[in-house]
Design a protein around this motif. Structure first.
Motif, PDB file in Angstrom:
ATOM      1  N   PRO A  31      19.050  -9.300 -62.866  1.00 20.25           N
ATOM      2  CA  PRO A  31      17.410  -9.152 -61.991  1.00 20.25           C
ATOM      3  C   PRO A  31      17.549 -10.141 -61.039  1.00 20.25           C
ATOM      4  O   PRO A  31      16.553 -10.314 -60.227  1.00 20.25           O
ATOM      5  N   ASN A  32      18.214 -11.244 -61.155  1.00 21.72           N
ATOM      6  CA  ASN A  32      18.136 -12.448 -60.394  1.00 21.72           C
ATOM      7  C   ASN A  32      19.281 -12.550 -59.515  1.00 21.72           C
ATOM      8  O   ASN A  32      19.455 -13.453 -58.618  1.00 21.72           O
ATOM      9  N   THR A  33      20.294 -11.594 -59.396  1.00 15.51           N
ATOM     10  CA  THR A  33      21.506 -11.632 -58.761  1.00 15.51           C
ATOM     11  C   THR A  33      21.221 -11.263 -57.113  1.00 15.51           C
ATOM     12  O   THR A  33      20.133 -10.486 -56.701  1.00 15.51           O
ATOM     13  N   PRO A  34      21.515 -12.340 -56.116  1.00 16.96           N
ATOM     14  CA  PRO A  34      21.204 -11.934 -54.948  1.00 16.96           C
ATOM     15  C   PRO A  34      21.633 -10.463 -54.260  1.00 16.96           C
ATOM     16  O   PRO A  34      22.599  -9.745 -55.000  1.00 16.96           O
ATOM     17  N   VAL A  35      20.700  -9.651 -53.279  1.00 13.17           N
ATOM     18  CA  VAL A  35      21.235  -8.505 -52.642  1.00 13.17           C
ATOM     19  C   VAL A  35      22.490  -8.533 -52.228  1.00 13.17           C
ATOM     20  O   VAL A  35      23.262  -7.429 -52.444  1.00 13.17           O
ATOM     21  N   SER A  36      23.229  -9.348 -51.747  1.00 11.37           N
ATOM     22  CA  SER A  36      24.532  -9.406 -51.095  1.00 11.37           C
ATOM     23  C   SER A  36      25.560  -9.091 -52.145  1.00 11.37           C
ATOM     24  O   SER A  36      26.398  -8.428 -52.147  1.00 11.37           O
ATOM     25  N   VAL A  37      25.271  -9.862 -53.259  1.00  8.35           N
ATOM     26  CA  VAL A  37      26.239  -9.620 -54.426  1.00  8.35           C
ATOM     27  C   VAL A  37      25.860  -8.541 -55.194  1.00  8.35           C
ATOM     28  O   VAL A  37      26.924  -7.740 -55.538  1.00  8.35           O
ATOM     29  N   THR A  38      24.867  -7.947 -55.407  1.00  7.31           N
ATOM     30  CA  THR A  38      24.375  -6.591 -55.895  1.00  7.31           C
ATOM     31  C   THR A  38      25.025  -5.723 -54.980  1.00  7.31           C
ATOM     32  O   THR A  38      25.647  -4.666 -55.514  1.00  7.31           O
ATOM     33  N   SER A  39      24.786  -5.456 -53.750  1.00  5.56           N
ATOM     34  CA  SER A  39      25.669  -4.675 -52.833  1.00  5.56           C
ATOM     35  C   SER A  39      27.020  -4.381 -52.870  1.00  5.56           C
ATOM     36  O   SER A  39      27.816  -3.310 -53.031  1.00  5.56           O
ATOM     37  N   GLN A  40      27.468  -5.618 -53.164  1.00  6.29           N
ATOM     38  CA  GLN A  40      29.073  -5.829 -53.128  1.00  6.29           C
ATOM     39  C   GLN A  40      29.501  -5.022 -54.444  1.00  6.29           C
ATOM     40  O   GLN A  40      30.642  -4.404 -54.585  1.00  6.29           O
ATOM     41  N   PHE A  41      28.858  -5.381 -55.487  1.00  8.60           N
ATOM     42  CA  PHE A  41      28.879  -4.606 -56.778  1.00  8.60           C
ATOM     43  C   PHE A  41      29.131  -3.115 -56.558  1.00  8.60           C
ATOM     44  O   PHE A  41      29.863  -2.292 -57.152  1.00  8.60           O
ATOM     45  N   PHE A  42      28.007  -2.635 -56.029  1.00  7.98           N
ATOM     46  CA  PHE A  42      27.817  -1.254 -55.938  1.00  7.98           C
ATOM     47  C   PHE A  42      28.956  -0.559 -55.179  1.00  7.98           C
ATOM     48  O   PHE A  42      29.449   0.374 -55.292  1.00  7.98           O
ATOM     49  N   ALA A  43      29.196  -1.355 -53.823  1.00 10.43           N
ATOM     50  CA  ALA A  43      30.263  -1.109 -52.911  1.00 10.43           C
ATOM     51  C   ALA A  43      31.520  -0.756 -53.650  1.00 10.43           C
ATOM     52  O   ALA A  43      32.429   0.022 -53.487  1.00 10.43           O
ATOM     53  N   SER A  44      31.732  -1.596 -54.512  1.00 10.37           N
ATOM     54  CA  SER A  44      33.024  -1.588 -55.418  1.00 10.37           C
ATOM     55  C   SER A  44      33.401  -0.444 -56.214  1.00 10.37           C
ATOM     56  O   SER A  44      34.295   0.179 -56.272  1.00 10.37           O
ATOM     57  N   LYS A  45      32.146   0.075 -56.421  1.00  9.09           N
ATOM     58  CA  LYS A  45      31.981   1.306 -57.273  1.00  9.09           C
ATOM     59  C   LYS A  45      31.907   2.547 -56.327  1.00  9.09           C
ATOM     60  O   LYS A  45      31.799   3.694 -56.966  1.00  9.09           O
ATOM     61  N   GLY A  46      31.826   2.563 -54.962  1.00  2.67           N
ATOM     62  CA  GLY A  46      31.794   3.623 -54.101  1.00  2.67           C
ATOM     63  C   GLY A  46      30.416   4.074 -53.811  1.00  2.67           C
ATOM     64  O   GLY A  46      30.071   4.963 -53.118  1.00  2.67           O
ATOM     65  N   ILE A  47      29.264   3.063 -54.051  1.00  2.00           N
ATOM     66  CA  ILE A  47      28.001   3.429 -53.876  1.00  2.00           C
ATOM     67  C   ILE A  47      27.511   2.891 -52.727  1.00  2.00           C
ATOM     68  O   ILE A  47      27.781   1.461 -52.404  1.00  2.00           O
ATOM     69  N   THR A  48      27.118   3.317 -51.457  1.00  2.00           N
ATOM     70  CA  THR A  48      26.441   2.793 -50.444  1.00  2.00           C
ATOM     71  C   THR A  48      25.234   1.926 -50.650  1.00  2.00           C
ATOM     72  O   THR A  48      24.761   1.792 -51.634  1.00  2.00           O
ATOM     73  N   THR A  49      24.960   1.122 -49.698  1.00  2.00           N
ATOM     74  CA  THR A  49      23.725   0.209 -49.858  1.00  2.00           C
ATOM     75  C   THR A  49      22.492   1.103 -49.814  1.00  2.00           C
ATOM     76  O   THR A  49      21.726   1.007 -50.636  1.00  2.00           O
ATOM     77  N   GLN A  50      22.448   2.199 -49.093  1.00  2.00           N
ATOM     78  CA  GLN A  50      21.559   3.204 -49.116  1.00  2.00           C
ATOM     79  C   GLN A  50      21.272   3.691 -50.363  1.00  2.00           C
ATOM     80  O   GLN A  50      20.074   3.720 -50.826  1.00  2.00           O
ATOM     81  N   LEU A 128      12.835 -10.108 -59.459  1.00  2.00           N
ATOM     82  CA  LEU A 128      13.401 -10.534 -58.191  1.00  2.00           C
ATOM     83  C   LEU A 128      14.070  -9.849 -57.395  1.00  2.00           C
ATOM     84  O   LEU A 128      13.971  -9.611 -56.173  1.00  2.00           O
ATOM     85  N   ILE A 129      15.034  -8.979 -57.759  1.00  2.00           N
ATOM     86  CA  ILE A 129      15.954  -8.296 -57.075  1.00  2.00           C
ATOM     87  C   ILE A 129      15.178  -7.115 -56.443  1.00  2.00           C
ATOM     88  O   ILE A 129      15.498  -6.743 -55.132  1.00  2.00           O
ATOM     89  N   ASP A 130      14.348  -6.705 -57.313  1.00  2.00           N
ATOM     90  CA  ASP A 130      13.392  -5.684 -56.401  1.00  2.00           C
ATOM     91  C   ASP A 130      12.579  -6.033 -55.202  1.00  2.00           C
ATOM     92  O   ASP A 130      12.665  -5.436 -53.973  1.00  2.00           O
ATOM     93  N   GLN A 131      12.107  -7.431 -55.290  1.00  2.00           N
ATOM     94  CA  GLN A 131      11.517  -7.841 -54.278  1.00  2.00           C
ATOM     95  C   GLN A 131      12.251  -8.198 -53.041  1.00  2.00           C
ATOM     96  O   GLN A 131      11.996  -8.269 -51.945  1.00  2.00           O
ATOM     97  N   GLN A 132      13.542  -8.653 -53.439  1.00  2.00           N
ATOM     98  CA  GLN A 132      14.729  -9.186 -52.315  1.00  2.00           C
ATOM     99  C   GLN A 132      15.114  -7.936 -51.670  1.00  2.00           C
ATOM    100  O   GLN A 132      15.613  -7.952 -50.411  1.00  2.00           O
ATOM    101  N   LEU A 133      15.005  -6.426 -52.251  1.00  2.00           N
ATOM    102  CA  LEU A 133      15.228  -5.439 -51.483  1.00  2.00           C
ATOM    103  C   LEU A 133      14.591  -5.204 -50.221  1.00  2.00           C
ATOM    104  O   LEU A 133      14.741  -4.883 -49.177  1.00  2.00           O
ATOM    105  N   GLU A 134      13.240  -5.822 -50.257  1.00  2.00           N
ATOM    106  CA  GLU A 134      12.266  -5.712 -49.116  1.00  2.00           C
ATOM    107  C   GLU A 134      12.351  -6.819 -48.304  1.00  2.00           C
ATOM    108  O   GLU A 134      12.340  -6.645 -46.981  1.00  2.00           O
ATOM    109  N   LEU A 135      13.070  -7.822 -48.651  1.00  2.00           N
ATOM    110  CA  LEU A 135      13.118  -9.035 -47.729  1.00  2.00           C
ATOM    111  C   LEU A 135      14.501  -9.258 -46.974  1.00  2.00           C
ATOM    112  O   LEU A 135      14.662 -10.105 -46.164  1.00  2.00           O
TER     113      LEU A 135
END
Length: 187
Positions: A31-50, A128-135
Motif C-alpha cells: 500500500p505504500n509502493t509508488p505508482v511508478s513501481v506498481t505500474s511496472q509490476f502490473f505491466a510485467s503481467k500484461g496489465i495496462t496502466t488504465q 497511500l497508493i490509492d491517493q497517489q493514483l490521483e496525484l
C-alpha cells in the motif's frame, strides 16, 4: 460484484490452483509502493496502466486495517495529501486496541460504484497508493475519468478482472482444479 451493484461478467472456469501456498512467496506491491513501481509490476503481467487503475476500483467495497495506513496519520508529520477530517477520524479509530479496519470507500462501502474515485479526488484515499493514483500524472486522468463515468468504470473493471484471472495460468500437471477453492483436494 453483481450483488453489490457492480457488473455481472462471465469468469472462465477450470483454472488450476497451485499445490503450495506460502505467504513468503507472495511478491506484490504494498500500500505504500509508488505508482511508478506498481505500474511496472502490473505491466510485467500484461496489465495496462488504465486497467491497473480500474482494478484499484475494487477498493470501493474493501477495508484496510490501521497497520496498512497508520504511517499517514497525524503525528510528527501527517500526510498532507489526506483530508484533515478523514485523518482525525482515522487517528481516533486507530488509537483503539488491536488493528481495527475502516472502509476504503468512506461513503458507499457496500456498493460497487465509482465513489472510490470521487473519494480520492477529495483527498480521502485511505491507502497511500490509492491517493497517489490521483496525484500521479500517469494515472490522474483515469481517476478523473472513472469518477465522472461510473458505467465506463464498471465495464472496464469487468474486462480487467477477467484479464487478470488469465495471468500465470497453470497448465498440464501443474496444480489442480480444486473441488472447494479454499482447500487442497485430498488425493
Amino acid at each position: 460484484m453483481a450483488l453489490s451493484g457492480g457488473p455481472q461478467y462471465d469468469v472462465p472456469t477450470g483454472r488450476r490452483d497451485g499445490l503450495v501456498s506460502n505467504i513468503d512467496d507472495v511478491n506484490i506491491p504494498g500500500p505504500n509502493t509508488p505508482v511508478s513501481v506498481t505500474s511496472q509490476f502490473f505491466a510485467s503481467k500484461g496489465i495496462t496502466t488504465q486497467e491497473m487503475v480500474t482494478l484499484f476500483g475494487a477498493h470501493t467495497v474493501g477495508v484496510a486495517h490501521c497497520s496498512f495506513f497508520d504511517g499517514r496519520l497525524s503525528g510528527a508529520k501527517p500526510d498532507p495529501t489526506m483530508d484533515p477530517a478523514l485523518n482525525a477520524k482515522l487517528v481516533k479509530l486507530c488509537s483503539s486496541r488491536g488493528d481495527p479496519a475502516t472502509p476504503l470507500d468512506q461513503k458507499s462501502s457496500f456498493v460497487f460504484d465509482n465513489e472510490f474515485y470521487e473519494q480520492i479526488l477529495g483527498k480521502k484515499g485511505v491507502l497511500l497508493i490509492d491517493q497517489q493514483l490521483e496525484l500521479d500524472a500517469t494515472t490522474k486522468g483515469f481517476v478523473s475519468d472513472f469518477a465522472a463515468n461510473g458505467d465506463k468504470f464498471q465495464k472496464g473493471f469487468a474486462n480487467a478482472i477477467v484479464k487478470m484471472g488469465e495471468i500465470d495460468v497453470l497448465v498440464g500437471n501443474q496444480g489442480e482444479i480444486r473441488r472447494k477453492c479454499s482447500v487442497f483436494n485430498r488425493n
